[in-house]
Motif scaffolding. Structure first.
Motif, mmCIF file in Angstrom:
data_model
loop_
_atom_site.group_PDB
_atom_site.id
_atom_site.type_symbol
_atom_site.label_atom_id
_atom_site.label_comp_id
_atom_site.label_asym_id
_atom_site.label_seq_id
_atom_site.Cartn_x
_atom_site.Cartn_y
_atom_site.Cartn_z
ATOM 1 N N MET A 1 5.561 -2.126 14.175
ATOM 2 C CA MET A 1 6.922 -2.127 14.490
ATOM 3 C C MET A 1 7.640 -3.254 14.819
ATOM 4 O O MET A 1 6.985 -3.998 15.608
ATOM 5 C CB MET A 1 7.292 -0.739 15.120
ATOM 6 N N GLU A 2 8.853 -3.359 14.066
ATOM 7 C CA GLU A 2 9.658 -4.491 14.693
ATOM 8 C C GLU A 2 10.899 -4.275 14.941
ATOM 9 O O GLU A 2 11.638 -3.834 13.787
ATOM 10 C CB GLU A 2 9.413 -5.704 13.518
ATOM 11 N N ASP A 3 11.729 -4.802 15.996
ATOM 12 C CA ASP A 3 13.078 -4.698 16.048
ATOM 13 C C ASP A 3 13.733 -5.542 15.383
ATOM 14 O O ASP A 3 13.318 -6.734 15.277
ATOM 15 C CB ASP A 3 13.328 -5.026 17.587
ATOM 16 N N LEU A 4 14.805 -5.115 14.543
ATOM 17 C CA LEU A 4 15.780 -5.798 13.924
ATOM 18 C C LEU A 4 17.180 -5.811 14.472
ATOM 19 O O LEU A 4 17.436 -4.955 14.985
ATOM 20 C CB LEU A 4 15.828 -5.498 12.330
ATOM 21 N N PRO A 5 17.892 -6.992 13.909
ATOM 22 C CA PRO A 5 19.282 -6.836 14.539
ATOM 23 C C PRO A 5 20.036 -5.417 13.846
ATOM 24 O O PRO A 5 19.561 -4.977 13.045
ATOM 25 C CB PRO A 5 19.844 -8.105 13.814
ATOM 26 N N GLY A 6 21.208 -5.020 14.386
ATOM 27 C CA GLY A 6 21.967 -3.886 14.118
ATOM 28 C C GLY A 6 21.231 -2.583 14.303
ATOM 29 O O GLY A 6 21.578 -1.585 13.855
ATOM 30 N N GLY A 7 20.448 -2.473 15.405
ATOM 31 C CA GLY A 7 19.715 -1.233 15.891
ATOM 32 C C GLY A 7 18.717 -0.758 14.705
ATOM 33 O O GLY A 7 18.460 0.494 14.745
ATOM 34 N N ARG A 8 18.298 -1.662 14.098
ATOM 35 C CA ARG A 8 17.040 -1.287 12.950
ATOM 36 C C ARG A 8 15.697 -1.516 13.389
ATOM 37 O O ARG A 8 15.708 -2.246 14.260
ATOM 38 C CB ARG A 8 17.649 -1.952 11.498
ATOM 39 N N VAL A 9 14.799 -0.797 12.892
ATOM 40 C CA VAL A 9 13.261 -1.335 13.005
ATOM 41 C C VAL A 9 12.730 -1.310 11.567
ATOM 42 O O VAL A 9 13.042 -0.572 10.928
ATOM 43 C CB VAL A 9 12.940 0.072 13.815
ATOM 44 N N ARG A 10 11.688 -2.058 11.561
ATOM 45 C CA ARG A 10 11.051 -2.416 10.383
ATOM 46 C C ARG A 10 9.515 -1.503 10.859
ATOM 47 O O ARG A 10 9.067 -2.250 11.822
ATOM 48 C CB ARG A 10 10.886 -3.741 10.106
ATOM 49 N N VAL A 11 9.136 -0.926 9.984
ATOM 50 C CA VAL A 11 7.981 -0.223 9.891
ATOM 51 C C VAL A 11 6.816 -0.769 9.001
ATOM 52 O O VAL A 11 7.015 -0.477 7.724
ATOM 53 C CB VAL A 11 7.797 1.342 10.096
ATOM 54 N N LEU A 12 5.733 -1.361 9.252
ATOM 55 C CA LEU A 12 4.850 -1.902 8.107
ATOM 56 C C LEU A 12 3.691 -0.873 8.245
ATOM 57 O O LEU A 12 3.111 -1.034 9.340
ATOM 58 C CB LEU A 12 4.643 -3.447 8.567
ATOM 59 N N THR A 13 3.514 -0.555 7.003
ATOM 60 C CA THR A 13 2.266 0.157 6.976
ATOM 61 C C THR A 13 1.329 -0.144 6.020
ATOM 62 O O THR A 13 1.681 -0.909 4.955
ATOM 63 C CB THR A 13 2.502 1.867 6.760
ATOM 64 N N GLN A 14 0.011 0.126 6.114
ATOM 65 C CA GLN A 14 -0.925 -0.423 5.040
ATOM 66 C C GLN A 14 -1.912 1.054 5.098
ATOM 67 O O GLN A 14 -2.245 1.578 6.006
ATOM 68 C CB GLN A 14 -1.736 -1.559 5.376
ATOM 69 N N GLU A 15 -2.122 1.334 3.549
ATOM 70 C CA GLU A 15 -3.133 2.465 3.497
ATOM 71 C C GLU A 15 -4.073 1.945 2.535
ATOM 72 O O GLU A 15 -3.856 1.012 1.682
ATOM 73 C CB GLU A 15 -2.518 3.799 2.944
ATOM 74 N N THR A 16 -5.393 2.365 2.717
ATOM 75 C CA THR A 16 -6.453 2.151 1.766
ATOM 76 C C THR A 16 -6.907 3.427 1.256
ATOM 77 O O THR A 16 -6.794 4.694 1.849
ATOM 78 C CB THR A 16 -7.508 1.586 2.521
ATOM 79 N N GLN A 17 -7.223 3.469 0.148
ATOM 80 C CA GLN A 17 -7.813 4.709 -0.787
ATOM 81 C C GLN A 17 -9.109 4.286 -1.109
ATOM 82 O O GLN A 17 -9.335 4.145 -2.304
ATOM 83 C CB GLN A 17 -7.018 4.916 -1.767
ATOM 84 N N ILE A 18 -10.088 4.333 -0.063
ATOM 85 C CA ILE A 18 -11.779 3.921 -0.401
ATOM 86 C C ILE A 18 -12.447 5.183 -0.096
ATOM 87 O O ILE A 18 -12.103 5.951 0.629
ATOM 88 C CB ILE A 18 -11.875 2.763 0.608
ATOM 89 N N GLY A 19 -13.433 5.264 -1.149
ATOM 90 C CA GLY A 19 -14.493 6.439 -0.763
ATOM 91 C C GLY A 19 -13.832 7.530 -1.942
ATOM 92 O O GLY A 19 -12.922 7.507 -2.424
ATOM 93 N N ARG A 20 -14.911 8.214 -2.188
ATOM 94 C CA ARG A 20 -14.857 9.408 -3.182
ATOM 95 C C ARG A 20 -13.551 10.338 -2.895
ATOM 96 O O ARG A 20 -12.891 10.715 -3.583
ATOM 97 C CB ARG A 20 -16.250 10.026 -3.112
#
Length: 54
Positions: A1-20
Motif C-alpha cells: 500500500m502506498e499513499d498518493l497525493p489527493g487522498g489516494r492509495v495505491r494497492v499493489l498485489t501479486q498472485e500466483t496460480q501454482i499447483g493443480r
C-alpha cells in the motif's frame, strides 16, 4: 500500500496460480480466482469508505 497525493492509495498485489488446484480454477470461465480477487478489492474500498456493513 502506498499513499498518493489527493487522498489516494495505491494497492499493489501479486498472485500466483501454482499447483493443480490453482491450475484447475484458472481453466474455469469465469475464473473464480479473478472474481475472488476483485471481491477482495471491492471490500477494501468499502472498508476505506466506511460502508463495510452496507
Amino acid at each position: 500500500m502506498e499513499d498518493l497525493p489527493g487522498g489516494r492509495v495505491r494497492v499493489l498485489t501479486q498472485e500466483t496460480q501454482i499447483g493443480r488446484p490453482a491450475a484447475e480454477l484458472a481453466k474455469q470461465i469465469p475464473n473464480p480466482m479473478l472474481g475472488g480477487h476483485q471481491a477482495w478489492l471491492d471490500g477494501l474500498v468499502r472498508a476505506a469508505s466506511g460502508t463495510l456493513g452496507a
